[in-house]
Design an enzyme around this catalytic site. Sequence first.
Site, PDB file in Angstrom:
ATOM      1  N   TYR A 120       0.821  -5.521   3.549  1.00 15.09           N
ATOM      2  CA  TYR A 120       1.168  -4.469   2.585  1.00 15.09           C
ATOM      3  C   TYR A 120       0.138  -3.347   2.615  1.00 15.09           C
ATOM      4  CZ  TYR A 120       2.519  -2.440  -1.956  1.00 15.09           C
ATOM      5  OH  TYR A 120       2.923  -1.591  -2.958  1.00 15.09           O
ATOM      6  N   GLU A 144      -2.309  -2.563   4.830  1.00 14.15           N
ATOM      7  CA  GLU A 144      -2.365  -1.856   6.113  1.00 14.15           C
ATOM      8  C   GLU A 144      -1.025  -1.206   6.413  1.00 14.15           C
ATOM      9  OE1 GLU A 144      -5.050  -1.185   7.344  1.00 14.15           O
ATOM     10  OE2 GLU A 144      -6.430  -2.860   7.519  1.00 14.15           O
ATOM     11  N   ASN A 146      -0.945   0.221 -10.416  1.00 11.35           N
ATOM     12  CA  ASN A 146      -0.080  -0.792 -11.058  1.00 11.35           C
ATOM     13  C   ASN A 146       0.812  -0.198 -12.144  1.00 11.35           C
ATOM     14  OD1 ASN A 146      -2.597  -2.083  -9.985  1.00 11.35           O
ATOM     15  ND2 ASN A 146      -1.434  -3.922 -10.495  1.00 11.35           N
ATOM     16  N   VAL A 163       2.225  -8.328 -15.314  1.00 12.59           N
ATOM     17  CA  VAL A 163       2.816  -7.956 -16.608  1.00 12.59           C
ATOM     18  C   VAL A 163       4.107  -8.745 -16.834  1.00 12.59           C
ATOM     19  CG1 VAL A 163       3.796  -6.089 -17.979  1.00 12.59           C
ATOM     20  CG2 VAL A 163       1.751  -5.667 -16.600  1.00 12.59           C
ATOM     21  N   ASN A 218       5.028 -11.571 -15.328  1.00 18.85           N
ATOM     22  CA  ASN A 218       4.717 -12.999 -15.463  1.00 18.85           C
ATOM     23  C   ASN A 218       4.287 -13.339 -16.889  1.00 18.85           C
ATOM     24  OD1 ASN A 218       5.243 -13.719 -12.852  1.00 18.85           O
ATOM     25  ND2 ASN A 218       3.176 -14.409 -12.363  1.00 18.85           N
ATOM     26  N   PHE A 219       3.316 -12.585 -17.423  1.00 17.17           N
ATOM     27  CA  PHE A 219       2.775 -12.915 -18.746  1.00 17.17           C
ATOM     28  C   PHE A 219       3.860 -12.809 -19.827  1.00 17.17           C
ATOM     29  CE2 PHE A 219      -2.042 -11.876 -17.967  1.00 17.17           C
ATOM     30  CZ  PHE A 219      -2.128 -12.980 -17.129  1.00 17.17           C
ATOM     31  N   ASP A 246      -7.971 -10.725  -3.661  1.00 14.16           N
ATOM     32  CA  ASP A 246      -7.495 -10.093  -4.899  1.00 14.16           C
ATOM     33  C   ASP A 246      -8.550  -9.068  -5.342  1.00 14.16           C
ATOM     34  OD1 ASP A 246      -5.338 -11.310  -7.217  1.00 14.16           O
ATOM     35  OD2 ASP A 246      -6.868  -9.892  -7.889  1.00 14.16           O
TER      36      ASP A 246
HETATM   37  P1  NAD Z   1      10.566  -3.301  -6.151  1.00 11.02           P
HETATM   38  O1  NAD Z   1      10.320  -4.511  -5.346  1.00 11.02           O
HETATM   39  O2  NAD Z   1      11.179  -3.455  -7.496  1.00 11.02           O
HETATM   40  O3  NAD Z   1      11.458  -2.249  -5.356  1.00 11.02           O
HETATM   41  C1  NAD Z   1      11.464  -2.142  -3.962  1.00 11.02           C
HETATM   42  C2  NAD Z   1      12.891  -1.865  -3.528  1.00 11.02           C
HETATM   43  O4  NAD Z   1      12.912  -1.699  -2.106  1.00 11.02           O
HETATM   44  C3  NAD Z   1      13.844  -3.026  -3.850  1.00 11.02           C
HETATM   45  O5  NAD Z   1      15.030  -2.530  -4.394  1.00 11.02           O
HETATM   46  C4  NAD Z   1      14.071  -3.678  -2.498  1.00 11.02           C
HETATM   47  O6  NAD Z   1      15.289  -4.371  -2.431  1.00 11.02           O
HETATM   48  C5  NAD Z   1      13.987  -2.484  -1.566  1.00 11.02           C
HETATM   49  N1  NAD Z   1      13.620  -2.835  -0.196  1.00 11.02           N
HETATM   50  C6  NAD Z   1      12.596  -3.633   0.212  1.00 11.02           C
HETATM   51  N2  NAD Z   1      12.574  -3.703   1.551  1.00 11.02           N
HETATM   52  C7  NAD Z   1      13.592  -2.916   2.005  1.00 11.02           C
HETATM   53  C8  NAD Z   1      14.079  -2.595   3.297  1.00 11.02           C
HETATM   54  N3  NAD Z   1      13.526  -3.087   4.399  1.00 11.02           N
HETATM   55  N4  NAD Z   1      15.149  -1.779   3.381  1.00 11.02           N
HETATM   56  C9  NAD Z   1      15.740  -1.276   2.262  1.00 11.02           C
HETATM   57  N5  NAD Z   1      15.321  -1.551   1.021  1.00 11.02           N
HETATM   58  C10 NAD Z   1      14.250  -2.370   0.890  1.00 11.02           C
HETATM   59  O7  NAD Z   1       9.159  -2.544  -6.248  1.00 11.02           O
HETATM   60  P2  NAD Z   1       8.741  -1.275  -7.099  1.00 11.02           P
HETATM   61  O8  NAD Z   1       7.686  -1.695  -8.036  1.00 11.02           O
HETATM   62  O9  NAD Z   1       9.936  -0.576  -7.613  1.00 11.02           O
HETATM   63  O10 NAD Z   1       8.036  -0.398  -5.975  1.00 11.02           O
HETATM   64  C11 NAD Z   1       8.683   0.712  -5.384  1.00 11.02           C
HETATM   65  C12 NAD Z   1       7.740   1.373  -4.405  1.00 11.02           C
HETATM   66  O11 NAD Z   1       6.559   1.823  -5.077  1.00 11.02           O
HETATM   67  C13 NAD Z   1       7.277   0.464  -3.277  1.00 11.02           C
HETATM   68  O12 NAD Z   1       7.214   1.215  -2.077  1.00 11.02           O
HETATM   69  C14 NAD Z   1       5.893   0.053  -3.689  1.00 11.02           C
HETATM   70  O13 NAD Z   1       5.062  -0.232  -2.582  1.00 11.02           O
HETATM   71  C15 NAD Z   1       5.425   1.295  -4.424  1.00 11.02           C
HETATM   72  N6  NAD Z   1       4.387   0.947  -5.413  1.00 11.02           N
HETATM   73  C16 NAD Z   1       4.732   0.334  -6.577  1.00 11.02           C
HETATM   74  C17 NAD Z   1       3.745  -0.031  -7.469  1.00 11.02           C
HETATM   75  C18 NAD Z   1       4.064  -0.709  -8.773  1.00 11.02           C
HETATM   76  O14 NAD Z   1       3.147  -1.112  -9.474  1.00 11.02           O
HETATM   77  N7  NAD Z   1       5.324  -0.825  -9.164  1.00 11.02           N
HETATM   78  C19 NAD Z   1       2.402   0.216  -7.174  1.00 11.02           C
HETATM   79  C20 NAD Z   1       2.102   0.813  -5.962  1.00 11.02           C
HETATM   80  C21 NAD Z   1       3.096   1.199  -5.091  1.00 11.02           C
HETATM   81  N1  UDP Z   2      -2.451 -12.251 -11.994  1.00  7.26           N
HETATM   82  C1  UDP Z   2      -2.687 -13.258 -12.892  1.00  7.26           C
HETATM   83  N2  UDP Z   2      -1.630 -14.052 -13.256  1.00  7.26           N
HETATM   84  C2  UDP Z   2      -0.374 -13.870 -12.795  1.00  7.26           C
HETATM   85  C3  UDP Z   2      -0.142 -12.813 -11.880  1.00  7.26           C
HETATM   86  C4  UDP Z   2      -1.201 -12.033 -11.493  1.00  7.26           C
HETATM   87  O1  UDP Z   2      -3.814 -13.457 -13.346  1.00  7.26           O
HETATM   88  O2  UDP Z   2       0.527 -14.632 -13.188  1.00  7.26           O
HETATM   89  C5  UDP Z   2      -3.563 -11.365 -11.611  1.00  7.26           C
HETATM   90  C6  UDP Z   2      -3.741 -11.166 -10.104  1.00  7.26           C
HETATM   91  O3  UDP Z   2      -4.568 -12.168  -9.566  1.00  7.26           O
HETATM   92  C7  UDP Z   2      -4.387  -9.793 -10.068  1.00  7.26           C
HETATM   93  C8  UDP Z   2      -3.799  -9.069 -11.275  1.00  7.26           C
HETATM   94  O4  UDP Z   2      -3.286 -10.082 -12.123  1.00  7.26           O
HETATM   95  O5  UDP Z   2      -5.777  -9.902 -10.242  1.00  7.26           O
HETATM   96  C9  UDP Z   2      -2.677  -8.105 -10.921  1.00  7.26           C
HETATM   97  O6  UDP Z   2      -1.763  -8.802 -10.112  1.00  7.26           O
HETATM   98  P1  UDP Z   2      -0.379  -8.169  -9.640  1.00  7.26           P
HETATM   99  O7  UDP Z   2       0.241  -9.152  -8.715  1.00  7.26           O
HETATM  100  O8  UDP Z   2       0.387  -7.719 -10.825  1.00  7.26           O
HETATM  101  O9  UDP Z   2      -0.790  -6.829  -8.891  1.00  7.26           O
HETATM  102  P2  UDP Z   2      -1.863  -6.496  -7.734  1.00  7.26           P
HETATM  103  O10 UDP Z   2      -2.756  -7.670  -7.516  1.00  7.26           O
HETATM  104  O11 UDP Z   2      -1.040  -6.195  -6.537  1.00  7.26           O
HETATM  105  O12 UDP Z   2      -2.603  -5.350  -8.282  1.00  7.26           O
END
Ligand code: NAD
Ligand code: UDP
Length: 335
Positions: free
Chosen positions: A168, A170, A197, A211, A213-214, A294
């Site tokens: 993810y 890279e 996040n 978020v 999960n909790f 992490d």
């Molecule tokens: P999500 O998993 O809810 O949404 C991702 C969507 O992409 C899903 O609908 C999934 O079915 C679709 N998808 C995955 N692989 C695909 C593929 N190969 N072809 C077509 N569709 C595909 O995640 P999200 O939280 O809505 O994230 C959306 C975007 O924002 C992602 O690119 C993610 O990396 C980026 N992002 C999100 C967060 C966050 O906290 N939500 C943080 C950083 C970056």
């Molecule tokens: N985390 C946790 N309990 C859970 C899920 C995640 O303590 O049930 C922690 C996880 O180890 C990380 C933080 O919460 O330190 C955020 O995790 P998340 O998967 O939401 O996002 P990311 O690690 O990709 O920022």
Amino acid sequence: MLRRPGWLVLGSGWWEKVESMAPPSLRHLVTGGAGFVGSTLVDRLMEAGEEVICLDNYFTGCKANVARWIGHPHFELIRHDVTEPIRLEVDRIWHLACPASPRHYQSNPIKTAKTSFLGTYNMLGLASRVGARLLLASTSEVYGDPEVHPQPESYRGSVNPIGIRSCYDEGKRIAEALCFDYMRMHGTEIRVARIFNTYGPRMAPDDGRVVSNFIVQALRGQPLTLYGDGSQTRSFCYVDDLVEGLIRLMNGNHTGPINIGNPGEFTILQLAEQVLQRINPELPLTYLPLPQDDPLQRQPVIDLARAELGWEPQVTLEQGLGPTIAHFRSVLGLE
Ligand code: NAD
Ligand code: UDP
């Protein structure tokens, strides 16, 4: 690009209202549009009267997230995997397709890397063919487990290139590199958002991020699973704030990369306490091992977003948890 000659409006009722609206000026492609963030963005674009093509392979997204627009004459839904090329006529590409939760992106890491690289490559190819502007949903994960805190865009990051998160982290780094190379080689218009996040309604209950999960654990009366000692930090942005930032970035002149996140930083233990306080303070915590790589701390510097986009988050974690908990109550049938 030539625009549509008119609207085919079938039946009666609310569609007729649509017919009388001014024709949309732009056609938007939202990849990952059936996901958490993508579907919230689709709502904003549709509510603004734009024309939207939502493309998704439904790996982590679902049709229910965009069901309200199915049948609307400005809306199309395409099942497609971005690792395969596609030909479409569009003006704006919001490239969000990629699983975002560690649980999902680590379940098939090779596919995640393909989605990041090939998916972005295909969408940039499309953008450059049709002259569309492409916004990449990149991530704070490009900073890895950061040695600089908080993280400005100028920080180049500390990513483990061979760890379990690297598919993810890279993947997004090469996606950013591709964007800038397309801009330099072909003049493709790009926008790169580094998203921190984000949480809010539409998250799936089995998403696996902290978020969701909790809240789901608390609503089910289960112990909250804390990974490590809970002292690691994250900065949580409400989804409406994020989408507003993305829209400003797409519409503005700044290429990025630009941090879009909420600078309010919390330990994961503090998050657990806030969730428990709102749902059931009696529930215990279960401590589980901290996953490999992490990140121990994460907080965005958003000076650039403030200056270039006039953007900053409006919703505090305390305010955003309410509608998010309400969403999960409804999804779990607890209302
Ligand atoms: P999500 O998993 O809810 O949404 C991702 C969507 O992409 C899903 O609908 C999934 O079915 C679709 N998808 C995955 N692989 C695909 C593929 N190969 N072809 C077509 N569709 C595909 O995640 P999200 O939280 O809505 O994230 C959306 C975007 O924002 C992602 O690119 C993610 O990396 C980026 N992002 C999100 C967060 C966050 O906290 N939500 C943080 C950083 C970056
Ligand atoms: N985390 C946790 N309990 C859970 C899920 C995640 O303590 O049930 C922690 C996880 O180890 C990380 C933080 O919460 O330190 C955020 O995790 P998340 O998967 O939401 O996002 P990311 O690690 O990709 O920022």
